[in-house]
Design a protein around this motif. Sequence first.
Motif, mmCIF file in Angstrom:
data_model
loop_
_atom_site.group_PDB
_atom_site.id
_atom_site.type_symbol
_atom_site.label_atom_id
_atom_site.label_comp_id
_atom_site.label_asym_id
_atom_site.label_seq_id
_atom_site.Cartn_x
_atom_site.Cartn_y
_atom_site.Cartn_z
ATOM 1 N N MET A 57 -13.199 7.165 -1.696
ATOM 2 C CA MET A 57 -12.180 7.251 -0.650
ATOM 3 C C MET A 57 -10.965 6.398 -1.036
ATOM 4 S SD MET A 57 -12.466 6.323 3.413
ATOM 5 C CE MET A 57 -13.666 7.633 3.661
ATOM 6 N N ALA A 58 -9.784 6.975 -0.905
ATOM 7 C CA ALA A 58 -8.572 6.274 -1.295
ATOM 8 C C ALA A 58 -8.203 5.177 -0.301
ATOM 9 C CB ALA A 58 -7.417 7.265 -1.406
ATOM 10 N N ARG A 59 -7.660 4.078 -0.820
ATOM 11 C CA ARG A 59 -7.097 3.056 0.050
ATOM 12 C C ARG A 59 -5.688 3.497 0.453
ATOM 13 N NH1 ARG A 59 -7.930 -2.927 -2.202
ATOM 14 N NH2 ARG A 59 -7.128 -3.305 -0.094
ATOM 15 N N TYR A 60 -5.366 3.321 1.717
ATOM 16 C CA TYR A 60 -4.109 3.822 2.273
ATOM 17 C C TYR A 60 -3.223 2.641 2.648
ATOM 18 C CZ TYR A 60 -1.116 7.043 4.933
ATOM 19 O OH TYR A 60 -0.067 7.795 5.392
ATOM 20 N N PHE A 61 -2.025 2.598 2.056
ATOM 21 C CA PHE A 61 -1.073 1.526 2.324
ATOM 22 C C PHE A 61 0.212 2.133 2.879
ATOM 23 C CE2 PHE A 61 -3.704 -0.016 -1.156
ATOM 24 C CZ PHE A 61 -3.982 -1.328 -0.809
ATOM 25 N N GLU A 62 0.802 1.452 3.843
ATOM 26 C CA GLU A 62 2.114 1.848 4.364
ATOM 27 C C GLU A 62 3.114 0.738 4.078
ATOM 28 O OE1 GLU A 62 1.878 4.651 8.125
ATOM 29 O OE2 GLU A 62 0.722 2.810 8.480
ATOM 30 N N VAL A 63 4.303 1.129 3.605
ATOM 31 C CA VAL A 63 5.362 0.159 3.336
ATOM 32 C C VAL A 63 6.674 0.667 3.906
ATOM 33 C CG1 VAL A 63 4.343 -0.880 1.258
ATOM 34 C CG2 VAL A 63 5.798 1.157 1.049
ATOM 35 N N HIS A 64 7.593 -0.253 4.114
ATOM 36 C CA HIS A 64 8.929 0.114 4.582
ATOM 37 C C HIS A 64 9.662 0.829 3.443
ATOM 38 C CE1 HIS A 64 13.060 -0.283 6.023
ATOM 39 N NE2 HIS A 64 12.547 -0.500 7.218
ATOM 40 N N PRO A 65 10.354 1.933 3.712
ATOM 41 C CA PRO A 65 10.993 2.693 2.634
ATOM 42 C C PRO A 65 12.139 1.971 1.947
ATOM 43 C CG PRO A 65 11.605 3.581 4.781
ATOM 44 C CD PRO A 65 10.512 2.588 5.024
ATOM 45 N N ASP A 66 12.806 1.071 2.664
ATOM 46 C CA ASP A 66 13.952 0.374 2.082
ATOM 47 C C ASP A 66 13.643 -1.065 1.691
ATOM 48 O OD1 ASP A 66 15.653 2.635 2.510
ATOM 49 O OD2 ASP A 66 15.798 2.053 4.622
ATOM 50 N N ASN A 67 12.666 -1.664 2.342
ATOM 51 C CA ASN A 67 12.271 -3.037 2.045
ATOM 52 C C ASN A 67 10.746 -3.127 1.961
ATOM 53 O OD1 ASN A 67 14.936 -4.595 2.271
ATOM 54 N ND2 ASN A 67 14.880 -3.469 4.207
ATOM 55 N N PRO A 68 10.158 -2.534 0.899
ATOM 56 C CA PRO A 68 8.695 -2.528 0.800
ATOM 57 C C PRO A 68 8.143 -3.951 0.705
ATOM 58 C CG PRO A 68 9.705 -1.827 -1.264
ATOM 59 C CD PRO A 68 10.808 -1.883 -0.255
ATOM 60 N N GLN A 69 7.059 -4.191 1.420
ATOM 61 C CA GLN A 69 6.476 -5.526 1.468
ATOM 62 C C GLN A 69 5.948 -5.917 0.080
ATOM 63 O OE1 GLN A 69 6.098 -2.915 3.441
ATOM 64 N NE2 GLN A 69 5.379 -3.462 5.506
ATOM 65 N N PRO A 70 6.434 -7.030 -0.484
ATOM 66 C CA PRO A 70 6.023 -7.421 -1.838
ATOM 67 C C PRO A 70 4.516 -7.581 -1.986
ATOM 68 C CG PRO A 70 7.942 -8.684 -1.148
ATOM 69 C CD PRO A 70 7.482 -7.919 0.056
ATOM 70 N N ARG A 71 3.854 -8.102 -0.956
ATOM 71 C CA ARG A 71 2.400 -8.294 -1.055
ATOM 72 C C ARG A 71 1.676 -6.962 -1.221
ATOM 73 N NH1 ARG A 71 -1.947 -8.501 2.564
ATOM 74 N NH2 ARG A 71 -3.626 -9.930 1.943
ATOM 75 N N THR A 72 2.119 -5.935 -0.496
ATOM 76 C CA THR A 72 1.496 -4.619 -0.624
ATOM 77 C C THR A 72 1.759 -4.011 -1.989
ATOM 78 O OG1 THR A 72 1.729 -4.251 1.760
ATOM 79 C CG2 THR A 72 1.350 -2.314 0.382
ATOM 80 N N ILE A 73 2.989 -4.163 -2.461
ATOM 81 C CA ILE A 73 3.315 -3.651 -3.795
ATOM 82 C C ILE A 73 2.440 -4.323 -4.852
ATOM 83 C CG2 ILE A 73 5.119 -3.506 -5.568
ATOM 84 C CD1 ILE A 73 5.501 -1.528 -3.268
ATOM 85 N N ARG A 74 2.235 -5.624 -4.734
ATOM 86 C CA ARG A 74 1.379 -6.327 -5.691
ATOM 87 C C ARG A 74 -0.056 -5.819 -5.628
ATOM 88 N NH1 ARG A 74 4.589 -10.867 -4.118
ATOM 89 N NH2 ARG A 74 3.022 -11.478 -2.566
ATOM 90 N N GLN A 75 -0.559 -5.563 -4.416
ATOM 91 C CA GLN A 75 -1.915 -5.037 -4.267
ATOM 92 C C GLN A 75 -2.061 -3.685 -4.959
ATOM 93 O OE1 GLN A 75 -2.078 -5.661 0.231
ATOM 94 N NE2 GLN A 75 -4.215 -5.982 -0.305
ATOM 95 N N VAL A 76 -1.081 -2.817 -4.750
ATOM 96 C CA VAL A 76 -1.130 -1.494 -5.361
ATOM 97 C C VAL A 76 -1.066 -1.606 -6.882
ATOM 98 C CG1 VAL A 76 0.082 0.709 -5.588
ATOM 99 C CG2 VAL A 76 -0.182 -0.342 -3.335
ATOM 100 N N VAL A 77 -0.181 -2.445 -7.386
ATOM 101 C CA VAL A 77 -0.051 -2.615 -8.834
ATOM 102 C C VAL A 77 -1.330 -3.193 -9.440
ATOM 103 C CG1 VAL A 77 1.164 -3.926 -10.632
ATOM 104 C CG2 VAL A 77 2.460 -2.690 -8.875
ATOM 105 N N ASP A 78 -1.974 -4.111 -8.738
ATOM 106 C CA ASP A 78 -3.259 -4.641 -9.219
ATOM 107 C C ASP A 78 -4.288 -3.525 -9.359
ATOM 108 O OD1 ASP A 78 -2.322 -7.228 -9.391
ATOM 109 O OD2 ASP A 78 -3.175 -7.866 -7.466
ATOM 110 N N LEU A 79 -4.284 -2.592 -8.419
ATOM 111 C CA LEU A 79 -5.218 -1.471 -8.483
ATOM 112 C C LEU A 79 -4.853 -0.521 -9.634
ATOM 113 C CD1 LEU A 79 -5.533 -0.858 -4.651
ATOM 114 C CD2 LEU A 79 -7.360 -1.638 -6.170
ATOM 115 N N VAL A 80 -3.568 -0.344 -9.885
ATOM 116 C CA VAL A 80 -3.134 0.454 -11.041
ATOM 117 C C VAL A 80 -3.628 -0.193 -12.333
ATOM 118 C CG1 VAL A 80 -1.132 1.213 -12.382
ATOM 119 C CG2 VAL A 80 -1.134 1.467 -9.900
ATOM 120 N N ARG A 81 -3.472 -1.506 -12.434
ATOM 121 C CA ARG A 81 -3.922 -2.218 -13.647
ATOM 122 C C ARG A 81 -5.432 -2.156 -13.820
ATOM 123 N NH1 ARG A 81 0.169 -6.961 -12.262
ATOM 124 N NH2 ARG A 81 1.958 -6.335 -13.548
#
Length: 206
Positions: A1-25
């Motif tokens: 099951m995929a993890r679902y994250f929501e971010v602001h389109p113009d000011n994405p939350q840095p913590r969420t972006i880091r979480q997603v990038v960690d999962l990519v890595r």
Amino acid sequence: MARYFEVHPDNPQPRTIRQVVDLVRDGGLIAYPTDSCFALGCQLGNRAGLDRIRKIRQLDERHHFTLVCHDFAQLGQFVHISNSVFRMVKACTPGSYTFILPATPEVPRKLMHPRKRTVGVRIPRHTVAQALVAELGEPLMSSTLILPEENEPMTRGDDIREHLDHALDVILDAGECGIEPTTVVDLSQSEPVVLRRGAGDPSPFE
């Protein structure tokens, strides 16, 4: 099951972006928004991720995958680009274009077109896509999220969750994004060739 994250389109939350990038890595396959539509993405060199994208989209070996880059410095590491081609690309980026160019040795062989040794590259305008590749520090290996039985790309996070929850590791939703795939331009030969008309104006290359 995929993890679902929501971010602001113009000011994405840095913590969420880091979480997603960690999962990519960690080898994750993600669906993320761009200025044209949603895309599938994984880390450069992630062979399992590449195979998963091929399976989702039912792609053959001749399909051009795209390296979604943060800027021209990054793009220049992965494709050979002459001064004249650079000027054409520069005039249209960031934006909704994918450019087919000769790959450098930095590109994994499995990503290249098997005969032409080319690869797609683009620099998106979408703030969330930019944040992802900036945090990752390298291009995202990507492909437009169009399901095999469909003619239009997927543009809504909740639709992606409904159809691909079992096939993805992450869905990153920033609300509505573009509804057309990129315009694809082959710049690997002496004259530009528009391979697909999409969100970007093709007239500069015709």
